[in-house]
Enzyme design. Structure first.
Site, mmCIF file in Angstrom:
data_model
loop_
_atom_site.group_PDB
_atom_site.id
_atom_site.type_symbol
_atom_site.label_atom_id
_atom_site.label_comp_id
_atom_site.label_asym_id
_atom_site.label_seq_id
_atom_site.Cartn_x
_atom_site.Cartn_y
_atom_site.Cartn_z
ATOM 1 C CG ASN A 53 -57.528 -115.394 59.616
ATOM 2 O OD1 ASN A 53 -58.470 -115.616 58.104
ATOM 3 N ND2 ASN A 53 -58.512 -116.058 60.502
ATOM 4 C CE1 TYR A 56 -52.534 -114.474 53.642
ATOM 5 C CE2 TYR A 56 -51.197 -113.407 52.186
ATOM 6 C CZ TYR A 56 -51.748 -114.284 52.532
ATOM 7 O OH TYR A 56 -51.435 -115.014 51.613
ATOM 8 C CB CYS A 61 -48.545 -109.745 66.805
ATOM 9 S SG CYS A 61 -48.320 -108.374 65.538
ATOM 10 C CD GLU A 63 -45.293 -108.345 69.704
ATOM 11 O OE1 GLU A 63 -46.066 -109.579 68.533
ATOM 12 O OE2 GLU A 63 -43.880 -107.720 69.209
HETATM 13 N N1 THU Z 1 -45.545 -110.443 63.876
HETATM 14 C C1 THU Z 1 -45.310 -110.434 65.437
HETATM 15 O O1 THU Z 1 -45.978 -111.472 66.207
HETATM 16 N N2 THU Z 1 -44.689 -109.069 66.933
HETATM 17 C C2 THU Z 1 -44.299 -108.361 66.209
HETATM 18 O O2 THU Z 1 -43.918 -107.285 66.624
HETATM 19 C C3 THU Z 1 -43.791 -108.558 64.396
HETATM 20 C C4 THU Z 1 -44.787 -109.129 63.870
HETATM 21 C C5 THU Z 1 -46.114 -111.500 63.431
HETATM 22 C C6 THU Z 1 -46.948 -111.116 62.522
HETATM 23 C C7 THU Z 1 -47.145 -112.254 61.508
HETATM 24 O O3 THU Z 1 -47.226 -113.174 61.803
HETATM 25 C C8 THU Z 1 -45.729 -112.074 61.299
HETATM 26 O O4 THU Z 1 -44.784 -111.580 62.599
HETATM 27 C C9 THU Z 1 -44.911 -111.600 60.192
HETATM 28 O O5 THU Z 1 -45.176 -109.902 60.066
#
Ligand code: THU
Length: 142
Positions: A53, A56, A61, A63
Site C-alpha cells: 500500500n 507502507y 503479508c 501468509e
Molecule cells: N512479506 C511477506 O509477505 N511475508 C513475510 O513474512 C515477510 C515479508 C512481505 C511484506 C512486504 O510486502 C514485503 O514482503 C517486504 O517486506
C-alpha cells in the site's frame, strides 16, 4: 529434510502453489515478492501473496492473506504452510505473521520456506514462535 506429516506429493503441490502465488504479489514498493500456500485438514489448498500500500505499514503479508482467505472460506485447521520468495535461503515469516498463524497452527505444524532455487528450510510453528501466546491462553482467565 523429509516432510513431517505430508506425502511427497502433497509437499510438491504445496510448494508449487506457494511458488506460483508469488506471481500474484502486488509489491511496487519493496519489489519483494512473497507467495504462501496452506494445506487444510480436509486436503484443500489456499494461496496468498503480499499486497502493499502507498501507506507502507498498511500492506498485508502473503501468509496473512492465505490464512484470511482460508478462514473466511470456513477452514480453520491446517496441516502445513509454505512460503516462497526470491531470495536464498527463502524468507521466513515475519514476527507479525508468526503470531497471526499461531492462532490456527499448533506448535507441531511444519512451515516450509522456499528459496528461489527451489530448496526449502522447514521449521515448525513452535520453533518459529516459541513460548507463544495463543487462543487457549485467553480461556485460562475465563
Ligand atoms: N512479506 C511477506 O509477505 N511475508 C513475510 O513474512 C515477510 C515479508 C512481505 C511484506 C512486504 O510486502 C514485503 O514482503 C517486504 O517486506
Amino acid at each position: 529434510m523429509a516432510p513431517v506429516n505430508l506425502t511427497e506429493a502433497e509437499l510438491s503441490t504445496l510448494s508449487a502453489k506457494a511458488i506460483e502465488a508469488k506471481a500474484a504479489a502486488y509489491c511496487p514498493y519493496s519489489h519483494f515478492r512473497v507467495g504462501a500456500s496452506l494445506l487444510t485438514e480436509d486436503g484443500t489448498y489456499f494461496i496468498g501473496a503480499n499486497v502493499e500500500n502507498a501507506s507502507y505499514p498498511v500492506g498485508i503479508c502473503a501468509e496473512k492473506n492465505a490464512i484470511g482467505t482460508a478462514v473466511t472460506a470456513g477452514h480453520k485447521s491446517f496441516r502445513a504452510v509454505a512460503v516462497a520468495s526470491d531470495i536464498i535461503p527463502g524468507t521466513s515469516p515475519c514476527g507479525s505473521c508468526r503470531q497471526f498463524m499461531r492462532q490456527f497452527c499448533p506448535p507441531s505444524l511444519p512451515i516450509y520456506m522456499y528459496g528461489t532455487d527451489g530448496k526449502y528450510v522447514m521449521k515448525t510453528m513452535g520453533e518459529l514462535l516459541p513460548d507463544s501466546f495463543g487462543p487457549e491462553d485467553l480461556e485460562k482467565n475465563r
